[in-house]
Design a protein around this motif. Sequence first.
Motif, short mmCIF file in Angstrom:
data_model
loop_
_atom_site.label_atom_id
_atom_site.label_comp_id
_atom_site.label_asym_id
_atom_site.label_seq_id
_atom_site.Cartn_x
_atom_site.Cartn_y
_atom_site.Cartn_z
N PRO A 1 5.83 38.87 37.77
CA PRO A 1 7.29 38.90 37.66
C PRO A 1 7.73 38.84 36.20
CG PRO A 1 6.63 37.40 39.39
CD PRO A 1 5.37 37.81 38.67
N GLY A 2 8.65 39.71 35.85
CA GLY A 2 9.18 39.76 34.50
C GLY A 2 8.47 40.74 33.58
N PRO B 1 6.65 44.46 32.63
CA PRO B 1 7.04 45.84 32.95
C PRO B 1 6.18 46.50 34.02
CG PRO B 1 5.96 45.76 30.82
CD PRO B 1 6.13 44.34 31.26
N ARG C 1 10.39 47.56 39.47
CA ARG C 1 9.84 47.35 38.12
C ARG C 1 10.94 46.81 37.23
NH1 ARG C 1 10.84 52.13 34.61
NH2 ARG C 1 12.05 53.53 35.89
N HIS C 2 10.50 46.05 36.27
CA HIS C 2 11.44 45.52 35.28
C HIS C 2 11.58 46.53 34.15
CE1 HIS C 2 11.79 41.51 36.98
NE2 HIS C 2 10.50 41.56 37.23
N GLU D 1 16.04 45.10 30.50
CA GLU D 1 17.13 44.15 30.70
C GLU D 1 16.66 42.72 30.98
OE1 GLU D 1 20.69 45.98 32.75
OE2 GLU D 1 19.06 47.30 33.41
N PRO E 1 13.75 39.72 32.71
CA PRO E 1 13.09 39.43 33.98
C PRO E 1 14.04 39.21 35.16
CG PRO E 1 13.03 37.52 32.56
CD PRO E 1 13.58 38.65 31.73
N VAL F 1 16.39 41.27 36.06
CA VAL F 1 16.86 42.57 36.55
C VAL F 1 15.64 43.45 36.82
CG1 VAL F 1 18.23 44.61 36.01
CG2 VAL F 1 18.96 42.36 35.17
N ALA F 2 15.66 44.12 37.96
CA ALA F 2 14.58 45.06 38.28
C ALA F 2 15.19 46.30 38.93
CB ALA F 2 13.57 44.43 39.23
N GLU F 3 14.50 47.41 38.76
CA GLU F 3 14.93 48.67 39.36
C GLU F 3 14.07 48.94 40.59
OE1 GLU F 3 15.19 53.39 38.24
OE2 GLU F 3 15.39 51.92 36.62
N THR G 1 11.15 35.71 43.56
CA THR G 1 11.02 35.99 42.12
C THR G 1 12.28 35.49 41.42
OG1 THR G 1 12.14 38.14 42.07
CG2 THR G 1 9.84 38.15 42.78
N ILE H 1 14.30 37.40 40.01
CA ILE H 1 15.21 38.55 39.95
C ILE H 1 16.56 38.16 40.54
CG2 ILE H 1 15.63 40.89 40.80
CD1 ILE H 1 12.54 41.24 40.75
#
Length: 175
Positions: free
Chosen positions: A57-58, A60, A82-83, A86, A88, A90-92, A122, A124
């Motif tokens: 987590p956090g 890339p 995935r990060h 922005e 840890p 925020v993830a896409e 997580t 996130i």
Amino acid sequence: METLFTPRFTLTPLAEHDWPFFLQLRQDDEIMRYMAEVAPEAAIRVLFDQRLQPWVPGAPQPLDFIIRAHGSDTPLGNIGLRHGDEGPAVAEVGYTVAVAAQGRGIAGEALQALCEFAFRQTGIRTLKAVIVAENGASARVLEKNGFQRVAVLKANYTLNGHTYDDWVYQLSREA
């Protein structure tokens, strides 16, 4: 990494035996029409190998799951997060479903499970998705899962010689 469950599907972490399916998805013009140009097999293998690495987590490094119906070995799609730059919190998210399995609510159900996992397990706090504006099916999946369109990036993405707008969607964890 844990396995995720939905009412109909099992989401298992990407594994070496998923390579043929991963390759099939990324060589399918119908699926890739909104994602990227179809790459040579060697480049797809590099992407696959990167996604096999343990997720932290956090970091890339992406986290990918393969979607299967309960009790079946047949893969239906994949989903992951995935990060980016922005941080840890925020993830896409991203997902693909095999053409033969589309239209059955697979992506939406898997996305709900991924969102619950991300927010529960997580750090996130915000999930994002960036899609080509012409990808109405993906927009509907996101909106049904509570994502809201927060930006339009004009002429942001060039794919196969055409330039497209991107839509940015976001879902934030409730405080």
